[in-house]
Write a protein that holds these residues in place. Structure first.
Motif, mmCIF file in Angstrom:
data_model
loop_
_atom_site.group_PDB
_atom_site.id
_atom_site.type_symbol
_atom_site.label_atom_id
_atom_site.label_comp_id
_atom_site.label_asym_id
_atom_site.label_seq_id
_atom_site.Cartn_x
_atom_site.Cartn_y
_atom_site.Cartn_z
ATOM 1 N N ASP A 137 0.823 -1.213 0.000
ATOM 2 C CA ASP A 137 0.000 0.000 0.000
ATOM 3 C C ASP A 137 0.857 1.263 0.000
ATOM 4 N N ALA A 138 1.993 1.212 0.675
ATOM 5 C CA ALA A 138 2.885 2.371 0.735
ATOM 6 C C ALA A 138 3.989 2.313 -0.306
ATOM 7 N N ASP A 139 4.100 1.188 -1.025
ATOM 8 C CA ASP A 139 5.122 0.996 -2.053
ATOM 9 C C ASP A 139 6.531 1.151 -1.476
ATOM 10 N N ILE A 140 6.754 0.534 -0.315
ATOM 11 C CA ILE A 140 8.068 0.543 0.318
ATOM 12 C C ILE A 140 8.427 -0.875 0.732
ATOM 13 N N ALA A 141 9.704 -1.081 1.053
ATOM 14 C CA ALA A 141 10.174 -2.379 1.516
ATOM 15 C C ALA A 141 11.330 -2.172 2.477
ATOM 16 N N THR A 142 11.485 -3.111 3.398
ATOM 17 C CA THR A 142 12.578 -3.059 4.359
ATOM 18 C C THR A 142 13.210 -4.435 4.480
ATOM 19 N N VAL A 143 14.434 -4.459 4.949
ATOM 20 C CA VAL A 143 15.146 -5.706 5.206
ATOM 21 C C VAL A 143 15.498 -5.760 6.684
ATOM 22 N N ASN A 144 15.074 -6.816 7.341
ATOM 23 C CA ASN A 144 15.344 -7.036 8.761
ATOM 24 C C ASN A 144 14.806 -5.915 9.650
ATOM 25 N N GLU A 145 13.782 -5.237 9.186
ATOM 26 C CA GLU A 145 13.155 -4.168 9.963
ATOM 27 C C GLU A 145 11.655 -4.200 9.718
ATOM 28 N N LEU A 146 10.893 -4.408 10.779
ATOM 29 C CA LEU A 146 9.442 -4.497 10.670
ATOM 30 C C LEU A 146 8.823 -3.482 11.626
ATOM 31 N N VAL A 147 8.068 -2.545 11.066
ATOM 32 C CA VAL A 147 7.398 -1.518 11.865
ATOM 33 C C VAL A 147 5.893 -1.716 11.720
ATOM 34 N N LEU A 148 5.187 -1.776 12.862
ATOM 35 C CA LEU A 148 3.754 -2.038 12.880
ATOM 36 C C LEU A 148 3.033 -0.964 13.675
ATOM 37 N N PRO A 149 1.821 -0.599 13.264
ATOM 38 C CA PRO A 149 1.030 0.357 14.043
ATOM 39 C C PRO A 149 0.247 -0.350 15.150
ATOM 40 N N VAL A 150 0.016 0.348 16.234
ATOM 41 C CA VAL A 150 -0.729 -0.203 17.365
ATOM 42 C C VAL A 150 -2.204 -0.367 16.998
ATOM 43 N N ASP A 151 -2.794 -1.467 17.468
ATOM 44 C CA ASP A 151 -4.230 -1.738 17.340
ATOM 45 C C ASP A 151 -4.705 -1.808 15.895
#
Length: 286
Positions: A137-151
């Motif tokens: 949805d954001a058209d981004i990618a990360t390696v070994n890093e996962l960021v999640l929103p609360v709830d």
């Protein structure tokens, strides 16, 4: 159930409070909390046997010690119906109760079961020896890093571009395999900000021990700011850059990308899928 008041054996075999920094004993979200309650329930039920055994061991050792002349010596004794009933019925009932709990709770914690509407979709690709996370949805990618929103419910779509891996975030619960040519799914949700970690729990070669990643659970506003920073300050993830990324390398180095190659997740899956062609029999032959 008050988790801070419970005691449980840690993985090292040492008795420690549930408030200690052990992810499984500090659940975050409905899945991890459900698994934690199931774990504690099973332990407490099994203590129905464990505690009396320890107490009776001490009592028998004291009562029938060599210096106690008052204890009765009965060398011909061989059978007692009440004792036999206790020995067999109590463990059988415990197995039945734990089996019932495991069956019902396991189905209620189905990893494919959605945890709410409009989940955040994250595509996960296991590599040698790293994890690639794509936020379509954001058209981004990360390696070994996962960021999640609360709830916010999160729907992980998982595959592998190498051998079989196992995706596991102990603080959020559940584990599921990542397999080449296949797509598995895992639904999780975090209910409080936290700094967690995840890793591959399936041995996958010499870089297996360092194949872990950071998990950061943040407020929705901070999550949006993070997505914007990745979009602005990171290189595009092209096919060429992905092929370089997929080369075997160990360590938990983190990278960020934007403008992900369209359909990359599906391309990785289809690379390992071969169409099965059933040869047609010749005319007149079975």
């Amino acid at each position: 159930m008050n988790r801070n008041g419970l005691l449980f054996f840690s993985l090292a075999g040492i008795i420690c409070p549930a408030s200690a920094q052990i992810p499984i004993l500090n659940p975050n979200g409905p899945v991890a909390e459900g698994q934690y309650e199931l774990l504690i329930s099973a332990v407490l039920i099994m203590l129905i046997v464990v505690v009396p055994v320890f107490i009776l061991t001490i009592c028998f050792a004291w009562r029938y010690r060599a210096s106690n002349r008052a204890s009765r010596f009965r060398p011909d004794w061989s059978y007692s119906l009440p004792i036999e009933l206790v020995i067999w019925l109590v463990p059988a009932l415990i197995v039945l109760v734990i089996g019932f709990l495991q069956w019902t709770r396991t189905h209620s914690l189905d990893p494919y079961k959605a945890l709410g509407r409009n989940p955040l979709e994250i595509q996960v690709i296991a590599l040698d020896w790293k994890w690639l996370f794509i936020y379509p949805d954001a058209d981004i990618a990360t390696v070994n890093e996962l960021v999640l929103p609360v709830d916010v419910p999160v729907r992980f779509l998982i595959t592998s571009d190498t051998v079989m891996n196992a995706f596991f975030i102990p603080g959020l619960g559940s584990q599921i395999f990542a397999m080449a040519g296949m797509r598995t799914e895992l639904n999780l949700k975090a209910t409080k900000p936290a700094s967690l970690w995840g890793r591959n729990t399936q041995f996958s070669g010499r870089g297996f021990s360092s194949q872990h990643f950071n998990v950061k659970v943040v407020e929705e506003s901070e999550f949006q700011d993070w997505q914007g920073s990745v979009q602005e300050g990171s290189p595009p993830l092209t096919n060429v850059r992905y092929r370089q990324l997929a080369l075997p390398s160990s360590g938990s180095t983190r990278h960020q990308y934007h403008q992900v190659q369209p359909g990359l997740f599906g391309q990785v899956i289809s690379r390992y899928q071969q169409e099965v062609v059933v040869p047609q029999s010749r005319e007149g032959q079975p």
